[in-house]
Write a protein that holds these residues in place. Structure first.
Motif, PDB file in Angstrom:
ATOM      1  N   VAL A 191       8.228  16.514  -9.082  1.00 55.15           N
ATOM      2  CA  VAL A 191       7.233  15.790  -7.505  1.00 55.15           C
ATOM      3  C   VAL A 191       6.235  14.356  -7.927  1.00 55.15           C
ATOM      4  CG1 VAL A 191       5.214  16.012  -6.580  1.00 55.15           C
ATOM      5  CG2 VAL A 191       6.818  17.706  -5.889  1.00 55.15           C
ATOM      6  N   ALA A 192       6.149  14.261  -9.336  1.00 56.76           N
ATOM      7  CA  ALA A 192       5.366  13.977 -10.353  1.00 56.76           C
ATOM      8  C   ALA A 192       6.256  13.017 -10.619  1.00 56.76           C
ATOM      9  CB  ALA A 192       4.821  14.093 -11.861  1.00 56.76           C
ATOM     10  N   LEU A 193       7.754  12.890 -10.838  1.00 54.51           N
ATOM     11  CA  LEU A 193       9.006  11.806 -11.345  1.00 54.51           C
ATOM     12  C   LEU A 193       9.009  11.516 -10.105  1.00 54.51           C
ATOM     13  CD1 LEU A 193      10.711  11.140 -13.362  1.00 54.51           C
ATOM     14  CD2 LEU A 193      12.470  11.931 -12.262  1.00 54.51           C
ATOM     15  N   LEU A 194       8.754  11.810  -8.852  1.00 57.91           N
ATOM     16  CA  LEU A 194       9.377  11.040  -7.677  1.00 57.91           C
ATOM     17  C   LEU A 194       8.423  10.542  -7.218  1.00 57.91           C
ATOM     18  CD1 LEU A 194      11.724  13.676  -5.595  1.00 57.91           C
ATOM     19  CD2 LEU A 194      12.118  11.937  -7.234  1.00 57.91           C
ATOM     20  N   VAL A 195       6.931  10.921  -6.976  1.00 56.61           N
ATOM     21  CA  VAL A 195       6.148   9.477  -6.468  1.00 56.61           C
ATOM     22  C   VAL A 195       5.866   8.642  -7.409  1.00 56.61           C
ATOM     23  CG1 VAL A 195       3.336  10.493  -6.294  1.00 56.61           C
ATOM     24  CG2 VAL A 195       4.991  11.640  -5.100  1.00 56.61           C
ATOM     25  N   ASN A 196       5.985   8.820  -8.978  1.00 60.20           N
ATOM     26  CA  ASN A 196       5.868   8.096  -9.520  1.00 60.20           C
ATOM     27  C   ASN A 196       6.648   7.051  -9.376  1.00 60.20           C
ATOM     28  OD1 ASN A 196       3.233   7.499 -11.735  1.00 60.20           O
ATOM     29  ND2 ASN A 196       4.383   9.770 -12.388  1.00 60.20           N
ATOM     30  N   GLY A 197       7.930   6.923  -8.733  1.00 60.51           N
ATOM     31  CA  GLY A 197       9.113   6.526  -8.081  1.00 60.51           C
ATOM     32  C   GLY A 197       8.658   5.429  -7.143  1.00 60.51           C
ATOM     33  N   PHE A 198       8.095   6.149  -6.673  1.00 62.05           N
ATOM     34  CA  PHE A 198       7.550   5.917  -5.081  1.00 62.05           C
ATOM     35  C   PHE A 198       6.261   4.368  -5.279  1.00 62.05           C
ATOM     36  CE2 PHE A 198       4.332   6.493  -1.620  1.00 62.05           C
ATOM     37  CZ  PHE A 198       5.261   6.305  -0.523  1.00 62.05           C
ATOM     38  N   VAL A 199       5.197   4.696  -6.267  1.00 63.77           N
ATOM     39  CA  VAL A 199       3.837   4.039  -6.529  1.00 63.77           C
ATOM     40  C   VAL A 199       4.810   2.910  -7.529  1.00 63.77           C
ATOM     41  CG1 VAL A 199       2.812   5.806  -5.899  1.00 63.77           C
ATOM     42  CG2 VAL A 199       3.134   5.821  -8.075  1.00 63.77           C
ATOM     43  N   ARG A 200       6.062   2.499  -8.224  1.00 65.81           N
ATOM     44  CA  ARG A 200       6.491   2.213  -8.818  1.00 65.81           C
ATOM     45  C   ARG A 200       5.879   0.782  -8.387  1.00 65.81           C
ATOM     46  NH1 ARG A 200      12.100   1.627  -9.561  1.00 65.81           N
ATOM     47  NH2 ARG A 200      11.258   0.367  -7.929  1.00 65.81           N
ATOM     48  N   GLU A 201       5.790  -0.005  -7.771  1.00 64.99           N
ATOM     49  CA  GLU A 201       5.733  -1.585  -7.462  1.00 64.99           C
ATOM     50  C   GLU A 201       4.011  -1.577  -8.155  1.00 64.99           C
ATOM     51  OE1 GLU A 201       7.641  -1.292  -3.308  1.00 64.99           O
ATOM     52  OE2 GLU A 201       7.591  -2.972  -3.594  1.00 64.99           O
TER      53      GLU A 201
ATOM     54  N   SER B 177       0.583  -1.146   0.101  1.00 69.86           N
ATOM     55  CA  SER B 177       0.178  -0.200  -0.088  1.00 69.86           C
ATOM     56  C   SER B 177       1.025   1.033   0.118  1.00 69.86           C
ATOM     57  CB  SER B 177      -0.809  -0.256   1.433  1.00 69.86           C
ATOM     58  OG  SER B 177      -1.511   1.402   0.974  1.00 69.86           O
ATOM     59  N   LYS B 178       0.478   1.853  -0.670  1.00 69.93           N
ATOM     60  CA  LYS B 178       0.859   2.884  -1.109  1.00 69.93           C
ATOM     61  C   LYS B 178       0.423   4.174  -0.480  1.00 69.93           C
ATOM     62  CE  LYS B 178       5.115   1.157  -2.568  1.00 69.93           C
ATOM     63  NZ  LYS B 178       6.107   1.421  -1.931  1.00 69.93           N
ATOM     64  N   GLY B 179       0.761   5.447   0.082  1.00 72.14           N
ATOM     65  CA  GLY B 179      -0.174   6.360   0.632  1.00 72.14           C
ATOM     66  C   GLY B 179       0.249   7.407   0.587  1.00 72.14           C
ATOM     67  N   ILE B 180      -0.118   8.931  -0.384  1.00 75.49           N
ATOM     68  CA  ILE B 180       0.409   9.631  -0.471  1.00 75.49           C
ATOM     69  C   ILE B 180      -1.002  11.054  -0.084  1.00 75.49           C
ATOM     70  CG2 ILE B 180       0.979  11.394  -2.086  1.00 75.49           C
ATOM     71  CD1 ILE B 180       1.396   8.524  -4.333  1.00 75.49           C
ATOM     72  N   SER B 181       0.056  11.911   0.358  1.00 74.30           N
ATOM     73  CA  SER B 181      -1.016  12.623   1.175  1.00 74.30           C
ATOM     74  C   SER B 181      -0.311  13.866   1.168  1.00 74.30           C
ATOM     75  CB  SER B 181      -1.345  13.140   2.465  1.00 74.30           C
ATOM     76  OG  SER B 181      -1.027  11.834   3.115  1.00 74.30           O
ATOM     77  N   ALA B 182      -0.983  15.357   0.874  1.00 72.24           N
ATOM     78  CA  ALA B 182      -0.621  16.504  -0.150  1.00 72.24           C
ATOM     79  C   ALA B 182      -2.418  17.356   0.720  1.00 72.24           C
ATOM     80  CB  ALA B 182      -0.801  16.708  -1.643  1.00 72.24           C
ATOM     81  N   GLY B 183      -1.776  18.400  -0.021  1.00 68.38           N
ATOM     82  CA  GLY B 183      -2.651  19.945   0.654  1.00 68.38           C
ATOM     83  C   GLY B 183      -3.131  19.556   2.084  1.00 68.38           C
TER      84      GLY B 183
ATOM     85  N   ALA C  15      -2.200   1.199 -16.975  1.00 72.00           N
ATOM     86  CA  ALA C  15      -1.558   1.761 -16.382  1.00 72.00           C
ATOM     87  C   ALA C  15      -1.111   3.624 -16.867  1.00 72.00           C
ATOM     88  CB  ALA C  15       0.350   0.871 -16.402  1.00 72.00           C
ATOM     89  N   VAL C  16      -0.674   3.458 -17.775  1.00 76.46           N
ATOM     90  CA  VAL C  16      -0.466   4.774 -19.115  1.00 76.46           C
ATOM     91  C   VAL C  16      -1.378   5.232 -17.995  1.00 76.46           C
ATOM     92  CG1 VAL C  16      -0.219   5.855 -20.554  1.00 76.46           C
ATOM     93  CG2 VAL C  16       1.124   3.434 -20.640  1.00 76.46           C
ATOM     94  N   GLU C  17      -2.662   5.778 -17.973  1.00 74.44           N
ATOM     95  CA  GLU C  17      -3.993   6.690 -17.807  1.00 74.44           C
ATOM     96  C   GLU C  17      -3.343   6.604 -16.032  1.00 74.44           C
ATOM     97  OE1 GLU C  17      -8.187   5.798 -17.656  1.00 74.44           O
ATOM     98  OE2 GLU C  17      -7.217   4.817 -19.441  1.00 74.44           O
ATOM     99  N   ALA C  18      -3.301   5.955 -15.696  1.00 78.34           N
ATOM    100  CA  ALA C  18      -2.655   5.805 -13.932  1.00 78.34           C
ATOM    101  C   ALA C  18      -1.912   7.017 -13.186  1.00 78.34           C
ATOM    102  CB  ALA C  18      -2.633   4.392 -13.961  1.00 78.34           C
ATOM    103  N   GLN C  19      -0.729   6.355 -14.590  1.00 77.75           N
ATOM    104  CA  GLN C  19       0.907   7.391 -14.320  1.00 77.75           C
ATOM    105  C   GLN C  19       0.295   8.723 -13.970  1.00 77.75           C
ATOM    106  OE1 GLN C  19       3.865   6.001 -16.340  1.00 77.75           O
ATOM    107  NE2 GLN C  19       5.544   6.794 -15.411  1.00 77.75           N
ATOM    108  N   LYS C  20      -0.362   9.142 -15.410  1.00 69.91           N
ATOM    109  CA  LYS C  20      -1.296  11.011 -15.793  1.00 69.91           C
ATOM    110  C   LYS C  20      -1.591  11.515 -14.617  1.00 69.91           C
ATOM    111  CE  LYS C  20      -2.685  11.502 -19.786  1.00 69.91           C
ATOM    112  NZ  LYS C  20      -3.490  11.327 -21.328  1.00 69.91           N
ATOM    113  N   LEU C  21      -2.685  10.438 -14.310  1.00 70.14           N
ATOM    114  CA  LEU C  21      -3.372  10.750 -12.766  1.00 70.14           C
ATOM    115  C   LEU C  21      -2.585  10.892 -11.959  1.00 70.14           C
ATOM    116  CD1 LEU C  21      -6.856  10.203 -12.547  1.00 70.14           C
ATOM    117  CD2 LEU C  21      -6.331   8.796 -12.155  1.00 70.14           C
ATOM    118  N   VAL C  22      -1.820  10.039 -11.544  1.00 66.68           N
ATOM    119  CA  VAL C  22      -0.773  10.317 -10.578  1.00 66.68           C
ATOM    120  C   VAL C  22      -0.435  11.567 -10.493  1.00 66.68           C
ATOM    121  CG1 VAL C  22       1.535  10.095  -9.138  1.00 66.68           C
ATOM    122  CG2 VAL C  22      -0.458   8.337  -9.505  1.00 66.68           C
ATOM    123  N   ALA C  23      -0.068  12.324 -11.732  1.00 64.71           N
ATOM    124  CA  ALA C  23       0.800  13.589 -11.168  1.00 64.71           C
ATOM    125  C   ALA C  23      -0.655  15.095 -11.519  1.00 64.71           C
ATOM    126  CB  ALA C  23       0.959  13.408 -12.764  1.00 64.71           C
TER     127      ALA C  23
END
Lengths: 488, 394
Positions: A452-462, A367-373, A472-480
């Protein structure tokens, strides 16, 4: 450069939720509120047999005695369950056989939704389009189902829940409510009483479903709670991969969504269930947004059966969702891969339950949780082993990432071991985005947001790796996109 | 009799009659009437059902206060007996001991409320100078204990508390305030049997650069719960909470901790290790909360448990609640059986199975005691653990 153009577009669209629009099509609605008459009305509208109506009424009676759960780490104003519509259907245009019969406005909606071109092609019946079957749920009633025939050739049943009740009542009666019982929890019981429609999938023994199945959920009419019901059965030795994606239009009032998803895997069967959830999370001040109270559960009933849940949760104002696996069959396997991103005022309380009942059952949770704002993100999960679950094994990893100092990240794992022959491991970490890595990226000319998007994508890569290619492609964009505006 | 009282369990009804007619006793009565005893429907007590444990009323107290080991012969002993509170040994300078009849209880949980309700008066300890002589809290079976401990800035104290009743209901409440740069070192030993119910509470607040260090050993009881709430209120405050448990028969032990970081640069280290066999049950609930202001917090929490036989149960809930971003927080939790390969290796070298098992468990659990600075106490705890292993593996 397309990449730059895309970034500009993304930033421009930031002010507004990308999918914030309302399609005006004629709606047929039941009056607001919930009582036995409404339950009867829904059932009658769908032309259901008596046993289904009784099932619904029993659920409704049970629901009246239940209380809304309060243990999750989420806050929202009290929901007035009598102030909502429980049934809305686009006015029927007789039978829909071809795309020409489809309401042009619905087609337009799909366009705005950005349903990938290839899927629009699928809907339009273009030759050589990729083989993805889309069962689109437009508000509460399925309006278009494609590839039915090709699926039928291999014996796969892929249809709406209402159809299945009429056409395959034996299958439905055998499995409906056996994974998530009618009395399971407040929202599941409510769903059992008023569920509008959903998807039914049956894969016969030994069949590998020839294509990925996919459903787009769409909440459309104002003030309409959506109560989806999904039932997927993989018979002995069968395999199916199911994709679920969601978008919803912008609206001021909070909308309730209480779906139930039941998966049944028999001997040697495998179900892969992937979700990308991008519902309206509310505006900048946290007003509006979808309340997502979902019960998802898989029953690994047979020996060596396998279920994996993969989810990318970026939307909704409040998320309350725990896709779980009951590992009943010996040597069955469960997996849960999750990315939960919260920004703005979003709140997510999500996780999984892995209930080991059979011997040598295995489960894995990432589980990868990312909180912002100003958001709050909670992982809540249970891993339990019954006394008979000899050789059970679980590995859990939950990592949380905090972006900004106004957000919260929480981890609440529950572990219950009743056998010495089980091995449970749990690891969790909480950190913020590394300044060093950010600096490194920026030094090399990447704007902060891209970095940030790059690093977060690395964080959630697994977790991204577990998604089917289409997602996968869609999700990656969504993360950003979800994290835009969270730094700077 | 009110309607609410009619629905009380025999244990709850019995408790209502036992609370003394003090302010705290009245408060506990009101609370109990309204909420009843904590039970498995209450989230924080889902694995520790006090209402069920007291279903047949309050068990008769039995056992002794236990002997004080040789290494603590110099210590000052505070004696809590059913007749009242007494002192044994010499008191050093810089230690003020008073009793107080009505001490207010600030924002505590249900267990603390019950413990406060039981104690006819609180013992107030004020430390104004560094104490070289440790203090032992000796509790007689059935005697309630309530202590308020204040460590002034820069002082230091070592405290040893024991709860060794073999039967009965024992309650303890410690409210501890650690001043700036002060340090409290606390060693606790709990040993009951299947007739003992032990409820221990510690409410700790630590000022800047202060430190709370607690190391415990639990053998459980019919129901035993050690609940610790620590607030690291000052900048740079730290705590170390470690515990070992060894449970057999039908005993139960619950270690519940909550550490709240409210200021920057705090540090928490938590380590719990234990072994459970027969039909015993261990519960670990650890929560670390980091408030928004508590930037640069460094918190680690670990719980590792061995299950030695079928029928036993281990429940764990290690929890993190974090609102600050510049922090390092991690927790780890593992549950499993003894490593077969290690066992095989030892047996291959001629060590009998039972001995090999007990050596492995000892090595696993006694890591917790490494942090005990008083050698005598370290040996005492280790030998208690060894004695349990000898009995349980034979």
């Amino acid at each position: 450069m397309p990449a730059v153009k895309e970034t500009i577009e993304t930033v421009e669209s930031l002010a507004e939720y990308e999918h914030g629009f309302i399609t005006d099509i004629e709606m047929e609605m039941a009056p607001k509120g919930l009582n036995t008459d409404i339950v009867r009305y829904i059932s009658a509208k769908k032309g259901e047999p008596d046993w289904m109506l009784e099932w619904r009424l029993a659920a409704y009676q049970r629901w009246l005695t239940m209380q809304e759960p309060s243990w999750a780490m989420v806050n929202y104003p009290t929901i007035d369950f009598q102030d909502s519509y429980y049934y809305a259907a686009p006015k029927a245009k007789v039978e829909l056989n071809s795309l020409d019969d489809l309401d042009p406005e619905i087609l337009e909606t799909y366009k705005k939704l950005g349903i990938p071109l290839r899927e629009q092609e699928v809907l339009a019946g273009v030759k050589g389009a990729p083989r993805i079957a889309v069962d689109a749920v437009f508000d509460s009633v399925s309006v278009a189902t494609t590839f039915r025939e090709e699926l039928a050739k291999s014996g796969v049943i892929f249809c709406s829940m209402s159809e299945s009740i009429k056409e395959y009542p034996d299958l439905v009666r055998q499995y409906l409510g056996t994974v998530v019982p009618v009395s399971d929890n407040f929202y599941a019981t409510l769903n059992s009483a008023v569920f509008s429609d959903g998807t039914f999938v049956y894969i016969p023994p030994g069949v590998r479903c020839p294509m990925e199945l996919s459903t787009y959920f769409r909440i459309n009419a104002a003030d309409t709670g959506q109560f989806e019901r999904t039932l997927i059965i993989a018979d002995k030795g069968a395999y199916v991969s199911y994709l679920e994606g969601c978008t919803a239009p912008m609206r001021d009032e909070n909308q309730l969504h209480a779906a139930v998803v039941e998966l049944v895997a028999l001997d040697d069967a495998e179900i892969k269930y992937s979700t990308v959830q991008n519902w309206y999370p509310g505006d900048k001040n946290g007003v509006g947004g979808i309340y997502n109270f979902v019960t998802k559960r898989a029953d690994c009933r047979g020996v060596r059966s396998k279920v994996s849940w993969t989810q990318v949760e970026t939307g909704s104002a409040v998320t309350w969702k725990y896709p779980s696996c009951i590992l009943r069959g010996d040597e069955s396997q469960g997996a849960f891969y999750s990315i939960a991103i919260t920004n703005g005022h979003q709140q997510a309380d999500t996780g999984t339950k892995m209930i080991h009942l059979g011997k040598n059952t295995r489960s894995r949770i990432v589980s990868k949780g990312i909180s912002a704002g100003k958001s709050n993100n909670t992982y809540r999960g249970l891993v339990s082993a019954h006394a008979k679950a000899k050789g059970a094994r679980n590995f859990t990893q939950c990592d949380s990432l905090l972006i900004g100092d106004q957000c919260g990240a929480h981890t609440v794992p529950y572990v219950e071991a009743k056998t010495p022959y089980a091995t449970f491991e749990h690891e969790a970490t909480t950190t913020r985005l590394s300044e060093d890595q950010l600096f490194y990226c920026r030094q090399r000319g990447l704007p902060t947001e891209d970095a940030v998007a790059l690093l977060v994508n690395g964080f959630v890569r697994e977790v991204l790796q577990e998604l089917p290619m289409e997602f996968a492609v869609e999700a990656q964009k969504l993360v950003a996109i979800s994290l835009e505006g969270s730094v700077g | 009799m009110s309607l609410a009282e009619l629905t009380l369990s025999p244990g709850e009804a019995a408790l209502l009659n036992v609370f003394p007619p003090t302010e705290a006793g009245d408060a506990a009565r009101v609370h109990l009437r309204a909420a009843g005893l904590p039970n498995r429907r209450v989230e924080a007590f889902k694995w520790t059902d006090l209402r069920a444990a007291l279903a047949e009323g309050i068990p008769q107290a039995d056992g002794s206060a236990g002997l004080i080991p040789e290494c603590l012969k110099d210590a000052l002993v505070l004696d809590f007996a059913p007749e009242g509170f007494g002192l044994e040994g010499d008191k050093d300078q810089g230690l003020i001991i008073e009793t107080e009849d009505s001490l207010e209880l600030e924002g505590a949980g249900p267990l603390a409320m019950i413990a406060a309700g039981f104690a006819p008066r609180a013992v107030v300890l004020r430390v104004t100078q560094r104490q070289s002589r440790p203090i032992v809290l000796r509790r007689h079976p059935g005697a309630p204990m309530r202590i308020r401990l204040e460590l002034e800035a820069g002082t230091q104290l070592t405290l040893i508390d024991t709860a060794l009743a073999t039967a009965g209901l024992s309650t303890g409440l410690m409210e501890i305030e650690i001043g700036a740069g002060a340090e409290l070192v606390r060693y606790s030993l709990q040993n009951g049997d299947a007739r003992a119910i032990d409820l221990a509470n510690a409410e700790v607040s630590v000022a800047s650069e202060g430190r709370y260090q607690a190391i415990s050993l639990m053998f459980g009881g019919k129901l035993a719960r050690a609940e610790t709430h620590v607030t690291l209120a000052g900048e740079g405050a730290s705590c170390l909470i470690q515990g070992a448990y060894l449970l057999s028969g039908t005993t139960h032990a619950d270690m519940t901790t909550k550490v709240m970081h409210t200021s920057p640069n705090g540090q928490t280290r938590e380590l719990f290790k234990g072994a459970v066999q027969d039909r015993a049950r261990s519960v670990f609930q650890g929560k670390i909360l980091v408030e928004r202001a508590a930037q640069k917090t460094d918190a680690r929490q670990n719980h590792h448990a061995l299950m030695l036989s079928e029928g036993a149960e281990i429940d764990a809930k290690p929890e993190l609640e974090i609102y600050a971003d510049d922090v390092q927080c991690a927790h780890g939790n593992t549950i499993g059986a003894l490593d077969d390969q290690a066992l095989f290796y030892m047996r291959q070298r001629g060590i009998p199975e039972a001995q090999a098992k007990s050596l492995l468990v000892e090595a696993f659990v006694t890591e917790v005691f490494d942090a005990i600075e008083l050698e005598g106490v370290r040996n005492w705890f280790s030998s208690m653990a060894r004695a349990w292993l000898e009995v349980s593996s034979s």
